[in-house]
Design an enzyme around this catalytic site. Structure first.
Site, PDB file in Angstrom:
ATOM      1  N   GLN A 140       0.810  -1.210   0.000  1.00 59.44           N
ATOM      2  CA  GLN A 140       0.000   0.000   0.000  1.00 59.44           C
ATOM      3  C   GLN A 140       0.851   1.271   0.000  1.00 59.44           C
ATOM      4  O   GLN A 140       0.328   2.367  -0.179  1.00 59.44           O
ATOM      5  CB  GLN A 140      -0.952  -0.007   1.201  1.00 59.44           C
ATOM      6  CG  GLN A 140      -1.988  -1.121   1.115  1.00 59.44           C
ATOM      7  CD  GLN A 140      -2.931  -1.114   2.299  1.00 59.44           C
ATOM      8  OE1 GLN A 140      -2.521  -0.945   3.431  1.00 59.44           O
ATOM      9  NE2 GLN A 140      -4.211  -1.300   2.026  1.00 59.44           N
ATOM     10  N   HIS A 145       0.874   7.152  -3.479  1.00 63.67           N
ATOM     11  CA  HIS A 145       0.517   7.434  -2.085  1.00 63.67           C
ATOM     12  C   HIS A 145       1.571   8.339  -1.437  1.00 63.67           C
ATOM     13  O   HIS A 145       1.249   9.369  -0.829  1.00 63.67           O
ATOM     14  CB  HIS A 145       0.400   6.123  -1.306  1.00 63.67           C
ATOM     15  CG  HIS A 145       0.171   6.307   0.158  1.00 63.67           C
ATOM     16  ND1 HIS A 145      -1.085   6.360   0.724  1.00 63.67           N
ATOM     17  CD2 HIS A 145       1.043   6.476   1.181  1.00 63.67           C
ATOM     18  CE1 HIS A 145      -0.972   6.545   2.033  1.00 63.67           C
ATOM     19  NE2 HIS A 145       0.309   6.614   2.331  1.00 63.67           N
ATOM     20  N   HIS A 148       1.684  11.826  -3.088  1.00 62.30           N
ATOM     21  CA  HIS A 148       0.554  12.667  -2.685  1.00 62.30           C
ATOM     22  C   HIS A 148       0.804  13.316  -1.330  1.00 62.30           C
ATOM     23  O   HIS A 148       0.625  14.526  -1.163  1.00 62.30           O
ATOM     24  CB  HIS A 148      -0.726  11.827  -2.626  1.00 62.30           C
ATOM     25  CG  HIS A 148      -1.877  12.546  -2.004  1.00 62.30           C
ATOM     26  ND1 HIS A 148      -2.676  13.432  -2.690  1.00 62.30           N
ATOM     27  CD2 HIS A 148      -2.352  12.520  -0.735  1.00 62.30           C
ATOM     28  CE1 HIS A 148      -3.597  13.919  -1.884  1.00 62.30           C
ATOM     29  NE2 HIS A 148      -3.431  13.376  -0.692  1.00 62.30           N
ATOM     30  N   TYR A 185     -15.097   6.564   7.869  1.00 65.98           N
ATOM     31  CA  TYR A 185     -15.114   5.256   7.212  1.00 65.98           C
ATOM     32  C   TYR A 185     -13.929   4.410   7.671  1.00 65.98           C
ATOM     33  O   TYR A 185     -14.071   3.240   8.018  1.00 65.98           O
ATOM     34  CB  TYR A 185     -15.084   5.448   5.703  1.00 65.98           C
ATOM     35  CG  TYR A 185     -14.882   4.173   4.917  1.00 65.98           C
ATOM     36  CD1 TYR A 185     -15.968   3.393   4.530  1.00 65.98           C
ATOM     37  CD2 TYR A 185     -13.599   3.743   4.561  1.00 65.98           C
ATOM     38  CE1 TYR A 185     -15.781   2.219   3.819  1.00 65.98           C
ATOM     39  CE2 TYR A 185     -13.413   2.572   3.839  1.00 65.98           C
ATOM     40  CZ  TYR A 185     -14.506   1.820   3.469  1.00 65.98           C
ATOM     41  OH  TYR A 185     -14.328   0.657   2.773  1.00 65.98           O
ATOM     42  N   LYS A 202     -19.297   2.421   0.940  1.00 63.18           N
ATOM     43  CA  LYS A 202     -17.961   2.720   0.417  1.00 63.18           C
ATOM     44  C   LYS A 202     -18.038   3.323  -0.990  1.00 63.18           C
ATOM     45  O   LYS A 202     -17.312   4.278  -1.318  1.00 63.18           O
ATOM     46  CB  LYS A 202     -17.121   1.454   0.383  1.00 63.18           C
ATOM     47  CG  LYS A 202     -15.736   1.639  -0.229  1.00 63.18           C
ATOM     48  CD  LYS A 202     -14.989   0.316  -0.234  1.00 63.18           C
ATOM     49  CE  LYS A 202     -13.594   0.495  -0.788  1.00 63.18           C
ATOM     50  NZ  LYS A 202     -13.588   0.823  -2.217  1.00 63.18           N
ATOM     51  N   THR A 206     -16.521   7.181  -2.512  1.00 59.20           N
ATOM     52  CA  THR A 206     -15.744   7.494  -3.706  1.00 59.20           C
ATOM     53  C   THR A 206     -16.469   8.527  -4.557  1.00 59.20           C
ATOM     54  O   THR A 206     -15.850   9.425  -5.132  1.00 59.20           O
ATOM     55  CB  THR A 206     -15.491   6.218  -4.525  1.00 59.20           C
ATOM     56  OG1 THR A 206     -14.908   5.216  -3.690  1.00 59.20           O
ATOM     57  CG2 THR A 206     -14.560   6.496  -5.691  1.00 59.20           C
ATOM     58  N   GLN A 209     -15.864  11.903  -3.146  1.00 57.35           N
ATOM     59  CA  GLN A 209     -14.527  12.380  -3.487  1.00 57.35           C
ATOM     60  C   GLN A 209     -14.495  12.934  -4.907  1.00 57.35           C
ATOM     61  O   GLN A 209     -13.856  13.959  -5.180  1.00 57.35           O
ATOM     62  CB  GLN A 209     -13.518  11.244  -3.321  1.00 57.35           C
ATOM     63  CG  GLN A 209     -13.294  10.850  -1.868  1.00 57.35           C
ATOM     64  CD  GLN A 209     -12.487   9.566  -1.733  1.00 57.35           C
ATOM     65  OE1 GLN A 209     -12.627   8.648  -2.536  1.00 57.35           O
ATOM     66  NE2 GLN A 209     -11.635   9.514  -0.721  1.00 57.35           N
TER      67      GLN A 209
END
Length: 322
Positions: A140, A145, A148, A185, A202, A206, A209
């Protein structure tokens, strides 16, 4: 050599001076050195030191810490969102003819203060990746990631230091609002598999977002079209990043909820969703991602057969959705 050192010192001294001397006196705002140090330590830990340290160790059980961390993030985001709306003149800037806003010295400091707390929230967000490393979820810790989190810290610092503009306020409000939902969440997901039946929404997270990115892009285009007296470079940067993340999150939504996994010419399951999934993680994703069993890899699983990764490093447990 002396001449080059003199020029270098002058450039560094220039970077230490921002738009307001009061802001320059705040924690981590005196010069680029403190925030660059924080970012370098972060990168060193999540990319090298942390994985090496955890290599021959069992994953850490961080259930309680993660629940508390996500609960704190929810409360912090609520406070930031409320404070930004109360202290700023965002609506006035949107509906005014040329986005002209006149502020007193005290009102400017209130705006800068809110921007500092937003910047510091991005420092706190670096713990997302730290938890991944300590729980040995190295898959992950993707490039996107890490990128960002790194760029968000550096940009929010630079925004406050050198070019605080009204357009940053509405982005902070929208981002904090989405973080309220997102970290709630993740808090529920961190509580264990028995609570995951409550995470049926979920898909809608999204969608929220995506709506955030659309609103940000629309606002930035409006700022540009009206010729607002705001930093143009800042506006262009926001537009570029928003388009990138709008594409990535839109691709994630389409791949995950519309088409499922693709199959290549060799009959194997494609990896078309990996980039979009990385984009979701880039937003600080700490929840559970749906996975498919081997027996159903060529078709979308029904809700009754869907499994979830246990955040606490237990075995994968199938759960029937209500």
């Amino acid at each position: 050599m002396t001449t080059y050192m003199k020029i270098f010192n002058e450039r560094i001294s220039g970077l230490a001076t921002g738009v307001d001397e009061t802001v320059d006196s705040w924690f981590l705002m005196s010069s680029p050195a403190p925030v660059v140090t924080v970012v370098l330590v972060y990168l060193a830990f999540v990319l090298k030191i942390g994985p090496e340290y955890m290599k021959n160790r069992k994953p850490k059980d961080l259930k309680r810490i993660m629940v508390l961390y996500n609960a704190f993030q929810v409360c912090y985001s609520i406070w930031m969102c409320r404070t930004s709306i109360r202290e700023s003149n965002v609506m006035a800037s949107i509906f005014s003819k040329k986005c002209e806003i006149n502020r007193t010295r005290e009102q400017n400091l209130a705006l800068y203060s809110g921007a500092w707390f937003y910047f510091f929230s991005k420092i706190i967000d670096l713990l997302d990746t730290t938890f991944f490393v300590l729980r040995k979820k190295n898959n992950q810790v993707s490039f996107l990631h890490v990128y960002h989190h790194t760029i968000t810290v550096m940009f929010s610092w630079g925004y406050l230091k050198y070019a605080p503009g009204e357009q940053g306020v509405i982005i902070g409000i929208l981002n904090s609002g989405v973080h309220i939902i997102m970290y709630f969440y993740y808090m529920v997901a961190a509580m264990g598999p028995q609570y995951q039946k409550y995470l049926w929404w979920k898909k809608y997270m999204t969608s929220i977002q995506l709506i955030q990115f659309v609103l940000i892009l629309g606002y930035m285009l409006l700022v540009g079209a009206k010729g607002c007296n705001m930093p143009k470079t800042l506006t262009f940067f926001f537009v570029g990043n928003t388009i990138i993340f709008l594409y990535l999150f839109g691709n994630f939504y389409r791949k995950t909820y519309r088409k499922g996994k693709s199959i290549d010419s060799n009959g194997s399951v494609g990896t078309g969703t990996s980039l979009a999934q990385s984009a979701l993680r880039a937003a600080g994703g700490m929840g559970c991602m749906p996975i498919q069993s081997k027996s159903s890899q060529f078709s979308m699983p029904t809700p009754a057969k869907q499994s979830y990764i246990d955040l606490n490093n237990n075995s994968v447990k199938p759960m029937k959705l209500d």
